[in-house]
Write an enzyme that holds these catalytic residues in place. Structure first.
Site, PDB file in Angstrom:
ATOM      1  N   ASP A  70       0.878  -1.260   0.097  1.00 52.79           N
ATOM      2  CA  ASP A  70       0.032   0.056  -0.046  1.00 52.79           C
ATOM      3  C   ASP A  70       0.718   1.263   0.006  1.00 52.79           C
ATOM      4  O   ASP A  70       1.711   1.473   0.869  1.00 52.79           O
ATOM      5  CB  ASP A  70      -0.895   0.190   1.294  1.00 52.79           C
ATOM      6  CG  ASP A  70      -2.270  -0.080   1.109  1.00 52.79           C
ATOM      7  OD1 ASP A  70      -2.682   0.257   0.053  1.00 52.79           O
ATOM      8  OD2 ASP A  70      -3.024  -0.500   1.983  1.00 52.79           O
TER       9      ASP A  70
ATOM     10  N   GLU B 279     -14.274  -1.509  -1.667  1.00 52.80           N
ATOM     11  CA  GLU B 279     -14.641  -1.573   0.147  1.00 52.80           C
ATOM     12  C   GLU B 279     -15.951  -0.807   0.700  1.00 52.80           C
ATOM     13  O   GLU B 279     -16.228   0.238  -0.171  1.00 52.80           O
ATOM     14  CB  GLU B 279     -13.321  -1.035   0.809  1.00 52.80           C
ATOM     15  CG  GLU B 279     -13.578  -1.271   2.340  1.00 52.80           C
ATOM     16  CD  GLU B 279     -12.275  -0.859   3.154  1.00 52.80           C
ATOM     17  OE1 GLU B 279     -11.316  -0.734   2.675  1.00 52.80           O
ATOM     18  OE2 GLU B 279     -12.420  -1.116   4.315  1.00 52.80           O
TER      19      GLU B 279
HETATM   20  O1  KIV Z   1      -4.949  -1.483   4.038  1.00 50.14           O
HETATM   21  C1  KIV Z   1      -5.638  -2.571   3.865  1.00 50.14           C
HETATM   22  O2  KIV Z   1      -5.511  -3.379   4.638  1.00 50.14           O
HETATM   23  C2  KIV Z   1      -6.527  -2.477   2.961  1.00 50.14           C
HETATM   24  C3  KIV Z   1      -7.561  -3.272   2.875  1.00 50.14           C
HETATM   25  C4  KIV Z   1      -8.571  -3.209   3.981  1.00 50.14           C
HETATM   26  C5  KIV Z   1      -8.156  -3.612   1.579  1.00 50.14           C
HETATM   27  O3  KIV Z   1      -6.582  -1.241   2.309  1.00 50.14           O
END
Ligand code: KIV
Length: 309
Positions: free
Chosen positions: A127, A225
């Site tokens: 991310d 989401e």
């Molecule tokens: O940060 C995370 O774990 C996410 C998931 C909820 C998809 O973005």
């Protein structure tokens, strides 16, 4: 759909101990020496497209460290997301907004190391945290490169509209991108809390437009989401080249994701409606994860009457 696992869950993964060659017990969750036999073909973009093509659901779980990532791989999870949810589950922050790029890179590297150690084959997503891609496409590229250097195969970023340009820039430079629409936790305060998105016609239309723009920009995955199930299904059908991964978006998406702590029942708060505790009836974390994989593949999770809107 009846699900037959693509490989044996019991015999061939390096995490399975070899009884004919006992090794001394090792402390602190030490990972075993890697076996020369990979348990399955590496998960790649073509492999994910193949799963989608044949109607087999894609499975994703979050993991933040070497051991849990190796266990998820052994359980048959195809995609491992080092999500910035680690800010909440690992760092105790109030939201994901406080996570830094350095922290993300540290956890991506730990997970990549764990997978490499057991010759894991999962597709690894990292991310991009809040503030690391918002200034410019160049800033996004620098941040994405840091996660790729740490071992990510794909980066994920949140939001629609302005992000299409950023996605195109990264994809043109060889970085696979997963987008994230609906409830985008990094901007939870702007959204007024953790609530379902896309409920009224205007919001649903905007979501569909953003999803199409992201596919056109080259995103090959899209987390949806907390989006109504019917809308998520419609978006999925509109996006043949971008695999939707739902979390609280019903069973009509191309795949599912859950935060590992939630599905293992170690969320001390109230679990959101879209979570099922897979430790119920499981005797190990690996068994719970394998049961999640089976339930997603055979369509029994999520149950739209329980886990969706
Ligand atoms: O940060 C995370 O774990 C996410 C998931 C909820 C998809 O973005």
């Amino acid at each position: 759909m009846h699900y037959s696992p693509p490989f044996s869950f019991t015999a061939r993964h390096p995490l399975d101990s070899d009884m004919s060659n006992p090794t001394p017990a090792t402390p602190y969750g030490t990972l075993p020496a890697a076996s020369p036999l990979p348990a399955r073909k590496p998960v790649s973009l073509p492999r994910l497209a193949e799963l989608r093509e044949r109607g087999e659901k894609i499975t994703m779980l979050t993991a933040y460290d070497a051991t849990f990532a190796a266990v998820a791989d052994a359980a048959g999870v195809e995609c491992i997301l080092v999500g910035d949810s680690l800010g909440m589950v690992c760092q105790g922050l109030a939201s994901t907004a406080g996570v830094t790029l350095e922290t993300m890179a540290y956890h991506v590297e730990s997970v990549a190391r764990g997978l490499r150690h057991v010759q894991g084959t999962a597709w690894l997503l990292g991310d991009l945290p809040f503030g690391s891609y918002h200034e410019s496409k160049e800033q996004a590229m620098r941040s994405a490169a840091q996660l790729v250097h740490a071992g990510a195969h794909m980066i994920k970023l949140e939001g629609g509209g302005w992000t299409a340009e950023v996605v195109r820039f990264l994809v043109e430079r060889g970085i696979p991108v997963c987008a994230h629409l609906g409830l985008t936790p990094q901007t939870v305060h702007a959204l007024g809390g953790y609530r379902v998105q896309g409920r009224d016609d205007a919001a649903a239309l905007a979501l569909k437009r953003h999803a199409l723009e992201l596919q056109d920009a080259g995103a090959t995955m899209l987390v949806l989401e907390m989006v109504p199930a019917a809308l998520a299904t419609e978006i999925t059908q509109q996006l043949p080249r971008c695999h939707t991964i739902g979390i609280g978006a019903g069973k009509g998406t191309a795949g599912q994701v859950l935060v590992m702590h939630d599905m293992l029942g170690i969320n001390l708060g109230k679990n959101p409606r879209f979570v099922r505790n897979f430790m119920d009836g499981a005797s190990s974390v690996r068994e719970a994860m394998a049961s999640y994989v089976r339930a997603v593949k055979d369509g029994s999770f999520p149950d739209d009457t329980l886990h969706a809107w």
